[in-house]
Enzyme design. Structure first.
Site, mmCIF file in Angstrom:
data_model
loop_
_atom_site.group_PDB
_atom_site.id
_atom_site.type_symbol
_atom_site.label_atom_id
_atom_site.label_comp_id
_atom_site.label_asym_id
_atom_site.label_seq_id
_atom_site.Cartn_x
_atom_site.Cartn_y
_atom_site.Cartn_z
ATOM 1 N N HIS A 34 3.891 1.653 2.327
ATOM 2 C CA HIS A 34 5.127 0.979 1.918
ATOM 3 C C HIS A 34 5.874 1.825 0.894
ATOM 4 C CE1 HIS A 34 2.511 -2.591 3.033
ATOM 5 N NE2 HIS A 34 3.481 -2.613 3.922
ATOM 6 N N CYS A 71 -6.684 -3.391 21.187
ATOM 7 C CA CYS A 71 -5.337 -3.137 20.678
ATOM 8 C C CYS A 71 -5.280 -1.698 20.166
ATOM 9 C CB CYS A 71 -5.007 -4.098 19.531
ATOM 10 S SG CYS A 71 -3.611 -3.524 18.541
ATOM 11 N N LYS A 121 -4.224 -2.934 5.022
ATOM 12 C CA LYS A 121 -3.590 -3.746 3.996
ATOM 13 C C LYS A 121 -4.504 -4.867 3.522
ATOM 14 C CE LYS A 121 0.440 -5.497 4.898
ATOM 15 N NZ LYS A 121 1.842 -5.909 4.844
ATOM 16 N N HIS A 175 0.835 -1.202 0.000
ATOM 17 C CA HIS A 175 0.000 0.000 0.000
ATOM 18 C C HIS A 175 0.872 1.254 0.000
ATOM 19 C CE1 HIS A 175 0.853 0.536 4.228
ATOM 20 N NE2 HIS A 175 0.270 -0.604 4.569
ATOM 21 N N CYS A 223 -2.464 -9.531 20.563
ATOM 22 C CA CYS A 223 -3.092 -9.110 19.306
ATOM 23 C C CYS A 223 -2.387 -9.833 18.170
ATOM 24 C CB CYS A 223 -2.979 -7.598 19.104
ATOM 25 S SG CYS A 223 -3.517 -7.103 17.444
ATOM 26 N N LYS A 259 -8.170 5.200 7.327
ATOM 27 C CA LYS A 259 -6.946 4.489 7.650
ATOM 28 C C LYS A 259 -6.629 3.480 6.539
ATOM 29 C CE LYS A 259 -4.817 1.830 11.321
ATOM 30 N NZ LYS A 259 -4.835 1.271 12.647
ATOM 31 N N CYS A 273 -0.766 -7.464 15.588
ATOM 32 C CA CYS A 273 0.543 -6.916 15.963
ATOM 33 C C CYS A 273 1.550 -8.019 16.253
ATOM 34 C CB CYS A 273 0.443 -6.055 17.217
ATOM 35 S SG CYS A 273 -0.521 -4.566 17.017
ATOM 36 N N HIS A 296 -4.873 -1.773 16.202
ATOM 37 C CA HIS A 296 -5.911 -2.357 15.349
ATOM 38 C C HIS A 296 -7.335 -2.121 15.850
ATOM 39 C CE1 HIS A 296 -2.285 -4.631 14.163
ATOM 40 N NE2 HIS A 296 -2.846 -4.580 12.974
HETATM 41 ZN ZN LIG Z 1 -2.834 -5.003 17.044
#
Ligand SMILES: [Zn+2]
Length: 505
Positions: free
Chosen positions: A22, A145, A305, A19, A128, A302, A131, A148
């Site tokens: 990156h 989290c 991905k 995305h 999570c 946001k 993560c 997320h």
């Molecule tokens: Zn997370």
């Protein structure tokens, strides 16, 4: 200034398409590499993919493709993105495919174990999977989290632990003394804040059954795989040949070099704390700098991905060109704070700064230069304030850009180049050389001197700007430089105006 620079991007997990975030990180790293090379430094730029992430396992399961095949396919798209962005990596390391990687990870693991920093413990915590990280209750945001905004899983298992607590004071000292530099300072302060609190030991292995066996087995404990961050972070030295090519490894990591990690703000702690601790434990040299970029949103949302791609960088390059996307990624995003991407902003920045800015200035300069000359005069230094100011700004531009790059501030660096084209366009308006040349052609020697001097100032200033531009937008910069040096007018504008939604010519 140090001669050898080793630069890395973080290695993304490859559960989907690359995305815009990156693309941002790739371009940042590439600009620093090109800039340093232009200044005579030796540079090695490495990127790659984090293949062993559990997210890759779950995405492969959803796609009903074997994990290895799945990551091979997606990793290609990240390499493709680098090429399309004209990013030059010296090494693109894939953690599941490069034979040098797993032995290097085991070797760091064994060194930490020998140092007495690894131990087994029964553990229950909130985890999570996005993560791949455990969170303490005060790190969660309303029980979710913070990255997320999803509820963490309560996980209970036997893991290997790393004595992170043991290294807290040492890492604090490294960052406070700037032996380990973190830019921008807002991110440095966050890391210091974390280190000044209670630092707990961290789990560095996972039950192999939870990952379906995907990952690097813990030496002498095949029921566990090495925590993906321990695995992934080691790419920074496995890609240099740690344990496989000692000479290259020492050249870039274990001698007088700058070792710079370029990362997004969500993973600073892994780099500025965990990675440093692993290296300290293993008795290995440390990175010298960590540059942290902020996040992008796309049309206010946001970037996700796994979600719908609203702004695929590869599509943007196909439609608007690599120069346009690179320029936006460098000139618009804030150094600290989230920046929203829209097509309007990309098109606006390109047309304003490149098409109407430096592109227009160079084109005007080159068209003046095609006049048939009937005079033979010596150019003089400009007597106009604007002309003098333009030359003075051009003379200091390279040093200014050195400073902005050193500060990891691309917005200011690109702005400095735009100031040259703004001044240049003002100068050309005020001098009106297309008028002056008529008097010169009618035989006025004073007009001929004025015309040639104006042209000389413009050519010198434009050339400095074009040379600097090559680190930011290589194609456009080289193109401008070529035409300025040869005096040859390009058959079509170097930066043709672009329109939202229109196909590129
Ligand atoms: Zn997370």
């Amino acid at each position: 200034m140090t001669l050898n620079w080793y630069l890395t991007t973080s290695i993304p997990y490859v559960n989907g398409e690359p995305h815009l975030g990156h693309a941002l990180e790739f371009v940042h790293a590439d600009v620093i590499a090109r800039h340093l090379r232009a200044r005579g430094r030796l540079v090695r730029l490495q990127s790659g993919t984090d293949d062993h992430a559990i997210k890759n396992v779950s995405a492969a399961a959803v796609a009903d493709v074997p994990v290895q095949k799945f990551v091979n396919f997606n990793a290609q798209r990240f390499e493709q993105l680098g090429a399309a962005l004209e990013v030059q990596f010296d090494e693109f390391l894939r953690t599941s495919a490069d034979v040098r990687h797993a032995p290097a990870v085991r070797s760091v693991w064994n060194a930490c174990k020998t140092a007495g920093d690894l131990y087994q413990k029964e553990y229950a915590g909130r985890y999570c999977s996005g993560c791949e990280n455990f969170f303490s209750s005060d790190e969660l945001l309303d029980g979710l989290c913070p990255e997320h905004l999803t509820p963490p899983l309560t996980v209970s298992e036997s893991n290997w632990f790393f004595r992170l607590s043991k290294y807290r004071d040492q890492i604090l000292e490294l960052i406070e003394s700037s032996a380990l530099l973190i830019e921008p300072k807002e991110r440095r302060n966050e890391v210091l804040g974390f280190l000044r609190g209670e630092v707990l030991d961290i789990s560095v292995s996972r039950p192999a059954k939870r990952t379906g066996g995907w990952g690097i087995p813990v030496p002498d404990d095949p029921d566990q795989v090495i925590y993906v961050w321990f695995d992934a972070l080691t790419n920074y030295i496995s890609g240099l040949g740690f344990g496989s090519n000692q000479e290259e490894y020492e050249r870039w990591w274990a001698s007088e070099t700058e070792r710079v990690h370029i990362v997004g703000k969500g993973i600073v702690r892994f780099h500025a704390v965990y990675w440093i601790a692993f290296l300290l434990s293993a008795g290995l040299p440390l990175p010298t700098r960590i540059y942290v970029h902020d996040y992008l949103t796309v049309n206010g949302a946001k970037i996700s991905k796994s979600g719908v791609q609203t702004a695929s960088p590869l599509d943007l390059i196909t439609q608007y060109g690599a120069d346009a996307l690179r320029w936006w990624l460098l000139s618009d995003p804030a150094r600290v704070g989230t920046t929203d991407f829209t097509i309007d902003r990309l098109v606006g920045a390109y047309n304003r700064d490149l098409a109407n800015g430096i592109g227009n200035l160079v084109s005007r300069t080159l068209s003046l230069n095609t006049r048939e000359k009937t005079w033979d005069i010596t150019v003089e230094e400009p007597d106009s304030n604007l002309g003098q100011e333009l030359l003075a700004r051009a003379a200091t531009l390279p040093a200014e850009i050195d400073q902005w790059i050193e500060n990891y501030d691309f917005r200011s660096a690109t702005q400095a180049i735009c100031e040259i084209s703004d001044l240049g366009n003002q100068f050309i308006e005020s001098e009106a050389p297309w008028q002056v040349v008529k008097d010169a052609e009618s035989g006025s020697r004073a007009a001929a001197v004025r015309f040639e001097s104006t042209l000389d100032v413009l050519q010198r200033a434009c050339l400095v700007a074009a040379i600097e531009l090559k680190s930011f937008i290589p194609s456009g910069g080289h193109n401008l430089e070529f035409h300025l040096r040869s005096g040859e007018r390009p058959p079509a504008p170097v930066f043709p105006r672009i329109e939202k939604g229109a196909r590129r010519q």
